[in-house]
Design a protein around this motif. Structure first.
Motif, PDB file in Angstrom:
ATOM      1  N   PHE A   1      -2.742  -0.666  -8.210  1.00 46.70           N
ATOM      2  CA  PHE A   1      -3.169   0.153  -7.084  1.00 46.70           C
ATOM      3  C   PHE A   1      -4.572  -0.248  -6.626  1.00 46.70           C
ATOM      4  CE2 PHE A   1      -3.910   4.749  -5.474  1.00 46.70           C
ATOM      5  CZ  PHE A   1      -3.493   4.382  -4.209  1.00 46.70           C
ATOM      6  N   ALA A   2      -5.486  -0.439  -7.591  1.00 46.13           N
ATOM      7  CA  ALA A   2      -6.847  -0.865  -7.248  1.00 46.13           C
ATOM      8  C   ALA A   2      -6.844  -2.241  -6.600  1.00 46.13           C
ATOM      9  CB  ALA A   2      -7.720  -0.872  -8.508  1.00 46.13           C
TER      10      ALA A   2
ATOM     11  N   ILE B   1      -5.854  -4.106 -19.445  1.00 43.38           N
ATOM     12  CA  ILE B   1      -4.643  -4.226 -18.622  1.00 43.38           C
ATOM     13  C   ILE B   1      -4.941  -3.803 -17.185  1.00 43.38           C
ATOM     14  CG2 ILE B   1      -3.656  -1.907 -18.992  1.00 43.38           C
ATOM     15  CD1 ILE B   1      -1.693  -5.195 -19.232  1.00 43.38           C
ATOM     16  N   PHE B   2      -5.855  -2.851 -17.009  1.00 45.13           N
ATOM     17  CA  PHE B   2      -6.286  -2.452 -15.660  1.00 45.13           C
ATOM     18  C   PHE B   2      -6.931  -3.635 -14.937  1.00 45.13           C
ATOM     19  CE2 PHE B   2      -9.745  -1.144 -12.876  1.00 45.13           C
ATOM     20  CZ  PHE B   2      -9.095  -0.299 -11.988  1.00 45.13           C
ATOM     21  N   LEU B   3      -7.852  -4.322 -15.602  1.00 47.26           N
ATOM     22  CA  LEU B   3      -8.580  -5.418 -14.971  1.00 47.26           C
ATOM     23  C   LEU B   3      -7.682  -6.621 -14.673  1.00 47.26           C
ATOM     24  CD1 LEU B   3     -11.928  -5.343 -16.994  1.00 47.26           C
ATOM     25  CD2 LEU B   3     -11.514  -4.486 -14.688  1.00 47.26           C
ATOM     26  N   ILE B   4      -6.714  -6.878 -15.554  1.00 48.51           N
ATOM     27  CA  ILE B   4      -5.786  -7.995 -15.310  1.00 48.51           C
ATOM     28  C   ILE B   4      -5.102  -7.831 -13.961  1.00 48.51           C
ATOM     29  CG2 ILE B   4      -3.593  -9.042 -16.024  1.00 48.51           C
ATOM     30  CD1 ILE B   4      -4.415  -8.511 -18.936  1.00 48.51           C
ATOM     31  N   TYR B   5      -4.567  -6.632 -13.731  1.00 44.91           N
ATOM     32  CA  TYR B   5      -3.759  -6.426 -12.517  1.00 44.91           C
ATOM     33  C   TYR B   5      -4.601  -6.085 -11.300  1.00 44.91           C
ATOM     34  CZ  TYR B   5       0.419  -7.283 -15.066  1.00 44.91           C
ATOM     35  OH  TYR B   5       1.389  -7.933 -15.797  1.00 44.91           O
ATOM     36  N   ALA B   6      -5.777  -5.517 -11.495  1.00 52.17           N
ATOM     37  CA  ALA B   6      -6.670  -5.299 -10.349  1.00 52.17           C
ATOM     38  C   ALA B   6      -7.073  -6.644  -9.749  1.00 52.17           C
ATOM     39  CB  ALA B   6      -7.907  -4.518 -10.784  1.00 52.17           C
ATOM     40  N   LEU B   7      -7.378  -7.609 -10.607  1.00 50.88           N
ATOM     41  CA  LEU B   7      -7.768  -8.933 -10.124  1.00 50.88           C
ATOM     42  C   LEU B   7      -6.581  -9.665  -9.489  1.00 50.88           C
ATOM     43  CD1 LEU B   7      -7.864 -12.231 -11.008  1.00 50.88           C
ATOM     44  CD2 LEU B   7      -9.805 -11.193  -9.821  1.00 50.88           C
TER      45      LEU B   7
ATOM     46  N   LEU C   1       0.830  -1.207   0.000  1.00 52.96           N
ATOM     47  CA  LEU C   1       0.000   0.000   0.000  1.00 52.96           C
ATOM     48  C   LEU C   1       0.866   1.261   0.000  1.00 52.96           C
ATOM     49  CD1 LEU C   1      -3.000   0.709   0.011  1.00 52.96           C
ATOM     50  CD2 LEU C   1      -2.894   0.870   2.498  1.00 52.96           C
ATOM     51  N   VAL C   2       2.025   1.218   0.633  1.00 55.33           N
ATOM     52  CA  VAL C   2       2.955   2.357   0.618  1.00 55.33           C
ATOM     53  C   VAL C   2       3.563   2.525  -0.772  1.00 55.33           C
ATOM     54  CG1 VAL C   2       5.174   3.196   1.492  1.00 55.33           C
ATOM     55  CG2 VAL C   2       3.496   2.239   3.078  1.00 55.33           C
ATOM     56  N   TYR C   3       3.930   1.410  -1.371  1.00 59.89           N
ATOM     57  CA  TYR C   3       4.612   1.421  -2.670  1.00 59.89           C
ATOM     58  C   TYR C   3       3.758   2.046  -3.775  1.00 59.89           C
ATOM     59  CZ  TYR C   3       6.836  -0.822  -6.787  1.00 59.89           C
ATOM     60  OH  TYR C   3       7.436  -1.094  -7.985  1.00 59.89           O
ATOM     61  N   GLN C   4       2.475   1.662  -3.807  1.00 51.71           N
ATOM     62  CA  GLN C   4       1.654   1.992  -4.961  1.00 51.71           C
ATOM     63  C   GLN C   4       1.384   3.478  -5.173  1.00 51.71           C
ATOM     64  OE1 GLN C   4       1.174  -0.060  -7.281  1.00 51.71           O
ATOM     65  NE2 GLN C   4       2.085  -1.735  -6.088  1.00 51.71           N
TER      66      GLN C   4
ATOM     67  N   VAL D   1      10.569   4.940  -2.118  1.00 53.99           N
ATOM     68  CA  VAL D   1      11.586   5.226  -3.145  1.00 53.99           C
ATOM     69  C   VAL D   1      11.456   4.233  -4.297  1.00 53.99           C
ATOM     70  CG1 VAL D   1      14.080   5.213  -3.628  1.00 53.99           C
ATOM     71  CG2 VAL D   1      13.203   6.319  -1.555  1.00 53.99           C
ATOM     72  N   PHE D   2      11.208   2.966  -3.968  1.00 53.73           N
ATOM     73  CA  PHE D   2      10.984   1.965  -5.021  1.00 53.73           C
ATOM     74  C   PHE D   2       9.800   2.345  -5.898  1.00 53.73           C
ATOM     75  CE2 PHE D   2      12.873  -1.680  -2.251  1.00 53.73           C
ATOM     76  CZ  PHE D   2      14.140  -1.227  -2.541  1.00 53.73           C
ATOM     77  N   GLY D   3       8.748   2.888  -5.280  1.00 55.48           N
ATOM     78  CA  GLY D   3       7.573   3.295  -6.046  1.00 55.48           C
ATOM     79  C   GLY D   3       7.902   4.390  -7.049  1.00 55.48           C
TER      80      GLY D   3
END
Length: 414
Positions: free
Chosen positions: A398-399, A265-271, A59-62, A124-126
């Motif tokens: 992030f989602a 691409i949003f839905l792929i990574y949200a899931l 949650l910090v990274y995103q 910093v990684f984010g």
């Protein structure tokens, strides 16, 4: 042979395989630091048991990655891509080095102070991720689809590599005093070396490959300003006739024309991120593998994610139809009830299989979408579209990170 605007293509694609190898290493370096943090989640879970590190660090990274990538995607047409990417890898290098320093300075003790320090490095990684992924994806989008595929394979390889090493270091150091900590420092040291290697390869070698200079010269002839610094580093001074450059589509127009790819691409990574890694660490219960169980699940996800990023190279397996891609992406949401009921009623074998399928579909659909989308556009448009899709990917992550918290509502873990 020529490729648009009268620019001669390399007769034998000089440097093709070297470019593929470097793209793979750049992908490895863009995610190995973050994957190291995820993979050593068991160490931070012991060190900070009350702070939910597997979820909080994500949650910090995103937000840092989300904001930095959004700003850079908005200004992509005027950003010096070379400087952007080198800044990103340098931040990765500094961040991984400082995580080692924090652990050594505190002698591996927990507490609020060290936790805040680790959270700062994750931030910093984010920022580094926001610089690197959008920059590299945009840059490779104006070259060959195989380069994008190799970069995404490197991304997945970072997860598979860290998981394999984590299992080995866990087995090697488990019986020793501070074995978990020793394995963690070893991980971070490896990540630091890989980030340094990426800085060296991109700064000193990649821009000088003939095939890379060809595609960047082609993009410059089509009006791309983002490649100028890299062309200069490769020994090419380009003079562009502004009046001869065709009008490019705006970023907004590109987004409208490719809204389905952006949504996909949003839905792929949200899931995916709504399940991985938080659910696998905290919601799969107790099983015969004990504390090894989440490590095995993470490893299986990463290995299948890596393998699946090569399957689109087989023509009969690659999904290029836009509607077919969206249907396949939509069907992945069946994983939500599948994981819920498997965790509640099934044994560990079914969970391992399900996690493997999650990783396989994630990698395969990502490469299919990201290699198909830029086709048919000019270089500047391909760079802009690559940045847009990279930003949508980050939005999906992030989602997913936010949705991941829904699994622990009402189970007494807050």
């Amino acid at each position: 042979m020529t490729e648009g605007n009268g620019i001669k293509a390399p007769e034998k694609l000089e440097g093709y395989f070297k470019a593929m190898a470097i793209c793979w290493l750049l992908g490895l370096g863009s995610l190995v630091a973050w994957n190291s943090v995820l993979t050593i989640g068991d160490y931070y879970g012991v060190l900070f048991p009350n702070y939910h590190p597997s979820r909080v660090l994500t949650l910090v990274y995103q937000p840092f990655a989300f904001i930095s990538m959004g700003i850079l995607a908005y200004k992509e047409a005027t950003v010096n891509t070379r400087k952007r990417i080198l800044v990103g890898y340098t931040l990765f290098f500094i961040g991984t080095l400082m995580m080692i320093v924090v652990d050594l300075a505190t002698s591996g003790h927990g507490g609020v102070g060290p936790y805040i320090g680790i959270c700062a490095m994750v931030g910093v990684f984010g920022v580094a991720d926001g610089h690197v992924q959008g920059g590299v994806i945009g840059d490779l989008s104006l070259m060959r689809p195989e380069f994008i595929q190799s970069f995404f394979a490197g991304l997945a390889a970072s997860g598979a590599l860290t998981s394999a090493l984590r299992l080995m270091t866990r087995a090697a150091f488990e019986k020793y005093h501070n074995g978990l900590r020793k394995g963690t420092i070893m991980f971070l040291a490896l990540s630091t070396f890989i980030e340094f290697l990426c800085i060296f390869l991109y700064a000193m070698y990649f821009s000088k490959l003939p095939i890379v200079k060809h595609y960047r010269s082609k993009a410059a002839s089509e009006g791309s300003k983002t490649v100028m610094a890299d062309l200069a580093a490769g020994g090419i001074q380009t003079q562009v006739d502004i009046e001869a450059i065709p009008q490019r589509l705006t970023t907004k127009q590109l987004f409208i024309q490719n809204y389905d790819y952006a949504l996909g691409i949003f839905l792929i990574y949200a899931l995916t991120l709504s399940i991985f890694p938080g659910f696998l660490f905290e919601n799969t219960g107790e099983h015969k593998l004990g504390t090894w169980y989440p490590l095995v699940l993470i490893a299986m996800y990463n290995v299948l994610d890596l393998i699946s990023r090569y399957t689109p190279l087989i023509p009969c397996l690659k999904i290029e139809n836009r509607k077919g891609l969206m249907i396949a992406i939509g069907l992945r949401f069946l994983f939500v009830p599948a994981f819920y009921f498997t965790a509640k009623y099934a044994d560990q074998g079914w969970m391992i299989l399900l996690t493997s399928l999650l990783g396989f579909t994630n990698g395969h659909l990502t490469v299919c979408l990201m290699t198909v989308a830029p086709k048919g556009y000019m270089g500047p448009e391909q760079n802009a579209l690559g940045n847009v899709l990279a930003f949508c990917l980050m939005c999906g992550i992030f989602a997913g990170v936010l949705l991941d918290w829904l699994w622990i509502i009402g189970n007494g873990k807050f």
